[in-house]
Design an enzyme around this catalytic site. Structure first.
Site, short mmCIF file in Angstrom:
data_model
loop_
_atom_site.label_atom_id
_atom_site.label_comp_id
_atom_site.label_asym_id
_atom_site.label_seq_id
_atom_site.Cartn_x
_atom_site.Cartn_y
_atom_site.Cartn_z
N GLU A 191 0.79 -1.24 0.00
CA GLU A 191 0.00 0.00 0.00
C GLU A 191 0.82 1.29 0.00
O GLU A 191 0.84 2.03 0.99
CB GLU A 191 -0.95 0.01 1.20
CG GLU A 191 -1.93 -1.14 1.21
CD GLU A 191 -2.97 -1.07 2.33
OE1 GLU A 191 -2.74 -0.34 3.31
OE2 GLU A 191 -4.00 -1.74 2.22
N GLU A 360 -5.63 -8.52 0.58
CA GLU A 360 -6.23 -8.22 1.88
C GLU A 360 -7.71 -7.88 1.71
O GLU A 360 -8.08 -7.19 0.75
CB GLU A 360 -5.59 -6.98 2.54
CG GLU A 360 -4.28 -7.22 3.21
CD GLU A 360 -3.72 -5.96 3.87
OE1 GLU A 360 -4.50 -5.12 4.33
OE2 GLU A 360 -2.48 -5.84 3.88
C1 FCB Z 1 -4.39 -2.27 5.66
C2 FCB Z 1 -3.01 -2.68 6.10
C3 FCB Z 1 -3.00 -3.84 7.07
C4 FCB Z 1 -4.11 -3.74 8.08
C5 FCB Z 1 -5.43 -3.45 7.42
C6 FCB Z 1 -6.59 -3.37 8.37
O1 FCB Z 1 -4.36 -0.96 5.17
O2 FCB Z 1 -2.25 -3.08 4.98
O3 FCB Z 1 -1.73 -3.91 7.65
O4 FCB Z 1 -3.79 -2.83 9.04
O5 FCB Z 1 -5.35 -2.26 6.68
#
Ligand code: FCB
Length: 445
Positions: A191, A360
């Site tokens: 990110e 994610e």
């Molecule tokens: C993302 C992050 C991860 C976690 C989630 C909830 O932005 O990559 O590490 O904190 O959010």
């Protein structure tokens, strides 16, 4: 023309523009009550995973984050999940869930605690982790930089200074050969958008600065770092599968009749998403050349959480609840559950013509009231997208277990396993059981 007709014409023009925008950029919302979430069918070979990050679980780190936590008087990450000592047991949780891949990150500050000094013992621990996963039939996916790095790197100015990128390259090149014959999937950085905006514009991540100009510069440098590392690692091991994890947050106008809200959404969509897509596709972002970024990915990792409703007066901190639609459920983090956005984000990224890995997706939900539904809606959406021909290969749920949630500390619980931080006991939640049984169904098919 008299004043009245002028005003009328102006109003007509305004309405026309807003109406065209409304139809060109729809904000989709599904009627979930008519959708059968028990019917999720993924194709054969679909990869089921969970994700974590080193600083959030390992404990006892010394890095830019611990430095920031202390300096700003924030909640300390401390022992976190004590994963550095308990990793073998945590790997058993992965087997219990039935996942066949696990995304985790390597803590640069452990590998190179002092500039140019390599900690072979730490490399050995990660090496054992990799062996343990492979022995369990779980494919590792390694992230090389997930928000945390050594204090010495931060003190040099981190990614703010372009000349520091070489230090990140050195770390990656040092580490990669130890593992590249056993690990095929790599994320260079996690990110770039969240890292730079939270750290340099919102001031909520280290180094706690508040300058949009700096944030843009850091985002660009992190993308350059990604590009350089991608090419170097590919040269060392052409068969490796290397990409980055991109957070796609969709910015939608809060009031769809307000042109200012539209303009803000366009600007934010470009700054957060468009610029990075353009860097990967064209080698340009924010009007400057980043030629090493062009075609620097074998896949695009998608971290998807929500959409944000924009107006020129957006809160500048995550501690204030964001606006949401009346029919949306607001999650504990303060943003809405919006699985429809995963559809839009995936279609947007598919313009890159790369396989998509959902690196994610998850929700903060202490009592696990929402997570089962949240999980199923997003999986249902992925199955639909695959049927429509979008090349999604995997789903990594965030997260295996509750952990240190950065600026929010331990208050936000994202785990399929609940963690009791006093006793370090992990307990499978109902959502974890739901995930386990979805995975099992697919393995039996
Ligand atoms: C993302 C992050 C991860 C976690 C989630 C909830 O932005 O990559 O590490 O904190 O959010």
């Amino acid at each position: 023309m008299d004043l009245a007709s002028g005003l009328l014409l102006g109003l007509g023009g305004y309405l026309l523009i807003v109406t065209v925008l409304h139809f060109l950029f729809p904000e989709s919302h599904l009627d979930w009550s008519n959708i059968n979430l028990e019917n999720i069918a993924m194709p054969e070979g679909f990869v089921w995973g969970v994700a974590t990050a080193s600083h959030q679980i390992e404990g006892d780190n010394t890095n830019n984050w611990t430095q920031f936590e202390q300096r700003e008087g924030k909640e300390q990450s401390g022992k976190a999940c004590d994963h550095w000592n308990l990793w073998a047991k945590d790997h058993e949780l992965l087997s219990e869930l039935g996942v066949n891949s696990y995304r985790f990150s390597i803590e640069w500050s452990r590998i190179e605690p002092v500039q140019g000094e390599w900690n072979e013992a730490a490399i050995e621990v990660y090496s054992q982790m990799i062996d343990s996963l492979i022995a369990k039939g779980i494919e590792p996916m390694i992230t090389l930089h997930h928000f945390s790095h050594p204090v010495w790197f931060e003190d040099l100015g981190g990614f703010y200074n372009r000349e520091n990128i070489v230090h990140f390259q050195n770390y990656c090149k040092k580490l990669f050969p130890y593992f590249s014959s056993r690990v095929r999937k790599w994320c260079t950085v996690n990110e770039p958008d969240v890292f730079s905006i939270m750290g340099y514009h919102m001031g909520m991540f280290p180094p706690g600065q508040r300058s949009p100009i700096k944030a843009i510069r850091v985002m660009k440098n992190v993308m350059i770092a990604h590009g350089e590392v991608y090419h170097e690692l590919k040269q060392m091991s052409p068969d490796s599968y290397i990409g980055l994890a991109k957070n796609v947050t969709i910015f939608d106008p809060y009031r769809r009749w307000n042109l200012l809200h539209w303009l803000t959404s366009f600007a934010l969509n470009y700054i957060w998403n468009g610029a990075i897509i353009s860097a990967l596709k064209k080698g340009r972002m924010y009007g400057v050349s980043v030629k090493q970024v062009k075609n620097s990915a074998d896949f695009i990792g998608l971290n998807y959480y929500t959409h944000v409703l924009t107006s020129p007066f957006l809160p500048q901190t995550t501690e204030i609840d964001l606006p949401s639609r009346n029919h949306e459920t607001v999650t504990e983090f303060g943003y809405p559950m919006y699985a429809e956005g995963l559809d839009r984000a995936s279609k947007w990224l598919s313009k890159l013509n790369l396989p998509i890995e959902i690196t994610e997706n998850g929700v903060a939900d202490k009592e696990d009231n929402l997570r089962p539904k949240h999980l199923k809606r997003h999986l249902w959406m992925i199955a639909k997208l695959i049927q429509e021909g979008i090349d999604i290969k995997s789903y990594y749920h965030w997260s295996l277990m509750d952990n240190f949630e950065w600026a929010e500390g331990y208050s936000m619980r994202f785990g399929l396993y609940h963690v009791d931080y006093e006793t370090q006991t992990r307990t499978l939640r109902a959502s974890g059981k739901a995930y386990q049984s979805i995975i099992k169904q697919h393995q039996n098919n």
